[in-house]
Design a protein around this motif. Structure first.
Motif, PDB file in Angstrom:
ATOM      1  N   SER A  10       3.457   3.322  -5.607  1.00  0.00           N
ATOM      2  CA  SER A  10       2.931   2.140  -4.909  1.00  0.00           C
ATOM      3  C   SER A  10       3.619   0.852  -5.224  1.00  0.00           C
ATOM      4  CB  SER A  10       1.456   2.103  -5.375  1.00  0.00           C
ATOM      5  OG  SER A  10       0.851   3.051  -5.129  1.00  0.00           O
ATOM      6  N   THR A  11       4.715   0.895  -6.036  1.00  0.00           N
ATOM      7  CA  THR A  11       5.388  -0.619  -6.279  1.00  0.00           C
ATOM      8  C   THR A  11       6.299  -0.745  -5.224  1.00  0.00           C
ATOM      9  OG1 THR A  11       5.549   0.040  -8.760  1.00  0.00           O
ATOM     10  CG2 THR A  11       6.828  -1.558  -7.821  1.00  0.00           C
ATOM     11  N   LEU A  12       6.081  -2.149  -4.472  1.00  0.00           N
ATOM     12  CA  LEU A  12       6.799  -2.790  -3.615  1.00  0.00           C
ATOM     13  C   LEU A  12       8.123  -3.514  -3.956  1.00  0.00           C
ATOM     14  CD1 LEU A  12       3.741  -3.721  -1.222  1.00  0.00           C
ATOM     15  CD2 LEU A  12       5.181  -1.551  -0.870  1.00  0.00           C
ATOM     16  N   ALA A  13       7.830  -4.285  -4.887  1.00  0.00           N
ATOM     17  CA  ALA A  13       8.883  -5.168  -5.074  1.00  0.00           C
ATOM     18  C   ALA A  13       8.479  -5.956  -6.558  1.00  0.00           C
ATOM     19  CB  ALA A  13       8.881  -6.522  -4.049  1.00  0.00           C
ATOM     20  N   ILE A  14       9.478  -6.262  -7.121  1.00  0.00           N
ATOM     21  CA  ILE A  14       9.175  -7.098  -8.380  1.00  0.00           C
ATOM     22  C   ILE A  14      10.115  -8.663  -8.308  1.00  0.00           C
ATOM     23  CG2 ILE A  14       9.394  -7.278 -11.071  1.00  0.00           C
ATOM     24  CD1 ILE A  14       9.713  -4.020 -10.743  1.00  0.00           C
ATOM     25  N   ILE A  95      13.595  -4.697  -4.937  1.00  0.00           N
ATOM     26  CA  ILE A  95      12.787  -4.201  -3.908  1.00  0.00           C
ATOM     27  C   ILE A  95      12.872  -2.717  -3.745  1.00  0.00           C
ATOM     28  CG2 ILE A  95      12.249  -4.244  -1.494  1.00  0.00           C
ATOM     29  CD1 ILE A  95      12.361  -6.868  -2.926  1.00  0.00           C
ATOM     30  N   SER A  96      11.827  -2.115  -3.598  1.00  0.00           N
ATOM     31  CA  SER A  96      11.730  -0.503  -3.348  1.00  0.00           C
ATOM     32  C   SER A  96      12.026  -0.129  -2.037  1.00  0.00           C
ATOM     33  CB  SER A  96      10.291  -0.051  -3.572  1.00  0.00           C
ATOM     34  OG  SER A  96      10.239   1.340  -3.212  1.00  0.00           O
ATOM     35  N   LEU A  97      13.185   0.523  -1.955  1.00  0.00           N
ATOM     36  CA  LEU A  97      13.911   0.800  -0.662  1.00  0.00           C
ATOM     37  C   LEU A  97      12.933   1.737   0.347  1.00  0.00           C
ATOM     38  CD1 LEU A  97      16.224   1.316   1.206  1.00  0.00           C
ATOM     39  CD2 LEU A  97      16.658   3.701   0.078  1.00  0.00           C
ATOM     40  N   ILE A 112      10.776  -9.725   4.003  1.00  0.00           N
ATOM     41  CA  ILE A 112      10.799  -8.137   4.001  1.00  0.00           C
ATOM     42  C   ILE A 112       9.414  -7.704   4.295  1.00  0.00           C
ATOM     43  CG2 ILE A 112      11.134  -6.159   2.700  1.00  0.00           C
ATOM     44  CD1 ILE A 112      13.373  -7.549   0.868  1.00  0.00           C
ATOM     45  N   HIS A 113       9.312  -6.814   5.325  1.00  0.00           N
ATOM     46  CA  HIS A 113       7.943  -6.176   5.639  1.00  0.00           C
ATOM     47  C   HIS A 113       7.832  -4.873   5.204  1.00  0.00           C
ATOM     48  CE1 HIS A 113       6.777  -9.533   8.625  1.00  0.00           C
ATOM     49  NE2 HIS A 113       8.343  -9.362   8.729  1.00  0.00           N
ATOM     50  N   PHE A 114       6.529  -4.420   4.547  1.00  0.00           N
ATOM     51  CA  PHE A 114       6.392  -3.263   3.804  1.00  0.00           C
ATOM     52  C   PHE A 114       5.493  -2.254   4.834  1.00  0.00           C
ATOM     53  CE2 PHE A 114       7.604  -6.055   0.244  1.00  0.00           C
ATOM     54  CZ  PHE A 114       8.452  -5.450  -0.184  1.00  0.00           C
ATOM     55  N   GLU A 115       5.773  -1.023   4.797  1.00  0.00           N
ATOM     56  CA  GLU A 115       4.972  -0.045   5.287  1.00  0.00           C
ATOM     57  C   GLU A 115       3.382  -0.408   5.431  1.00  0.00           C
ATOM     58  OE1 GLU A 115       6.069   3.543   3.448  1.00  0.00           O
ATOM     59  OE2 GLU A 115       7.857   3.705   4.831  1.00  0.00           O
ATOM     60  N   ASN A 116       3.010  -1.014   4.330  1.00  0.00           N
ATOM     61  CA  ASN A 116       1.332  -1.327   4.378  1.00  0.00           C
ATOM     62  C   ASN A 116       0.978  -2.675   4.915  1.00  0.00           C
ATOM     63  OD1 ASN A 116       2.512  -3.173   2.333  1.00  0.00           O
ATOM     64  ND2 ASN A 116       0.877  -3.002   0.922  1.00  0.00           N
ATOM     65  N   VAL A 120       7.160 -10.106   1.810  1.00  0.00           N
ATOM     66  CA  VAL A 120       7.624 -11.001   0.667  1.00  0.00           C
ATOM     67  C   VAL A 120       8.538 -11.754   1.439  1.00  0.00           C
ATOM     68  CG1 VAL A 120       6.865 -10.133  -1.225  1.00  0.00           C
ATOM     69  CG2 VAL A 120       8.984  -9.309  -0.440  1.00  0.00           C
ATOM     70  N   GLU A 121       8.978 -13.113   0.929  1.00  0.00           N
ATOM     71  CA  GLU A 121       9.967 -13.724   1.590  1.00  0.00           C
ATOM     72  C   GLU A 121      11.003 -13.929   0.328  1.00  0.00           C
ATOM     73  OE1 GLU A 121      10.838 -18.163   3.540  1.00  0.00           O
ATOM     74  OE2 GLU A 121       9.064 -17.255   3.832  1.00  0.00           O
ATOM     75  N   ILE A 122      12.090 -13.534   0.688  1.00  0.00           N
ATOM     76  CA  ILE A 122      13.121 -13.684  -0.592  1.00  0.00           C
ATOM     77  C   ILE A 122      14.127 -14.546   0.019  1.00  0.00           C
ATOM     78  CG2 ILE A 122      15.067 -12.407  -1.644  1.00  0.00           C
ATOM     79  CD1 ILE A 122      12.063 -11.216  -2.164  1.00  0.00           C
ATOM     80  N   PRO A 123      14.506 -15.731  -0.965  1.00  0.00           N
ATOM     81  CA  PRO A 123      15.652 -16.690  -0.458  1.00  0.00           C
ATOM     82  C   PRO A 123      17.106 -16.218  -0.626  1.00  0.00           C
ATOM     83  CG  PRO A 123      14.910 -17.264  -2.809  1.00  0.00           C
ATOM     84  CD  PRO A 123      14.083 -15.742  -2.360  1.00  0.00           C
ATOM     85  N   ILE A 124      17.250 -15.289   0.089  1.00  0.00           N
ATOM     86  CA  ILE A 124      18.543 -14.532   0.113  1.00  0.00           C
ATOM     87  C   ILE A 124      18.941 -14.307   1.462  1.00  0.00           C
ATOM     88  CG2 ILE A 124      19.909 -12.611  -0.553  1.00  0.00           C
ATOM     89  CD1 ILE A 124      19.112 -14.219  -3.067  1.00  0.00           C
TER      90      ILE A 124
END
Length: 165
Positions: A10-14, A95-97, A112-116, A120-124
């Protein structure tokens, strides 16, 4: 707040909060962990039977890349994560691929939009994320290829020794 966190399906991002804490996004909830992102990743590599350095060496061997390695946290559940920047930087996120639905550029970074349906907004830059997603996808394909090859070998051994033939 948690002192440890076990990466799971269930982990999406850290995402780093500061030098000593991180925010973990899961499909249904979020956690604050009293460890920096690198320590969480390192703990999980060890928890699942390797080390962070070993996971990086594996990716380096399989893909031939030299930095910003995507890694397989756990093989059987295809837990593949990629860093958003140099892993030596404290602002690096993982990020979880397998949970990404899509992503798009936004001024100052990438969303980054996840399936659920969370995001999250990443400054990259978008192109950096695109490159990391491609690398992680190549790693996933290689893992699938290796699993398929092992399965073929097991089936061949079974057929060779099968008393049912």
């Amino acid at each position: 707040m948690l002192d440890e966190y076990e990466i799971n399906s269930s982990t999406l991002a850290i995402i780093p909060i500061n030098d000593n804490s991180s925010k973990v996004y899961e499909e249904e909830t979020e956690y604050v962990v009293n460890k920096n992102v690198h320590k969480i990743i390192d703990f999980n590599c060890k928890f699942y039977g390797s080390s962070y350095a070993g996971r990086c060496e594996g990716t380096k061997y399989l893909l031939g890349i030299k930095s910003k390695y995507p890694i397989i946290i756990e093989e059987s559940r295809n837990l593949i994560f990629f860093p958003t920047s140099s892993t030596r930087k404290l602002d690096n996120a993982w990020i979880s691929l397998n949970k990404i639905k899509n992503y798009h550029a936004k001024e100052g970074g990438t969303v980054i939009h996840f399936e659920n349906e969370s995001k999250v907004e990443i400054p990259i830059s978008y192109y950096s994320i695109e490159n990391q997603v491609c690398r992680a996808t190549m790693l996933k394909a290689k893992l699938y290829e290796l699993k398929s090859e092992k399965k073929k070998q097991k089936n061949a051994i079974f057929l060779f020794f099968s008393p049912y033939l």
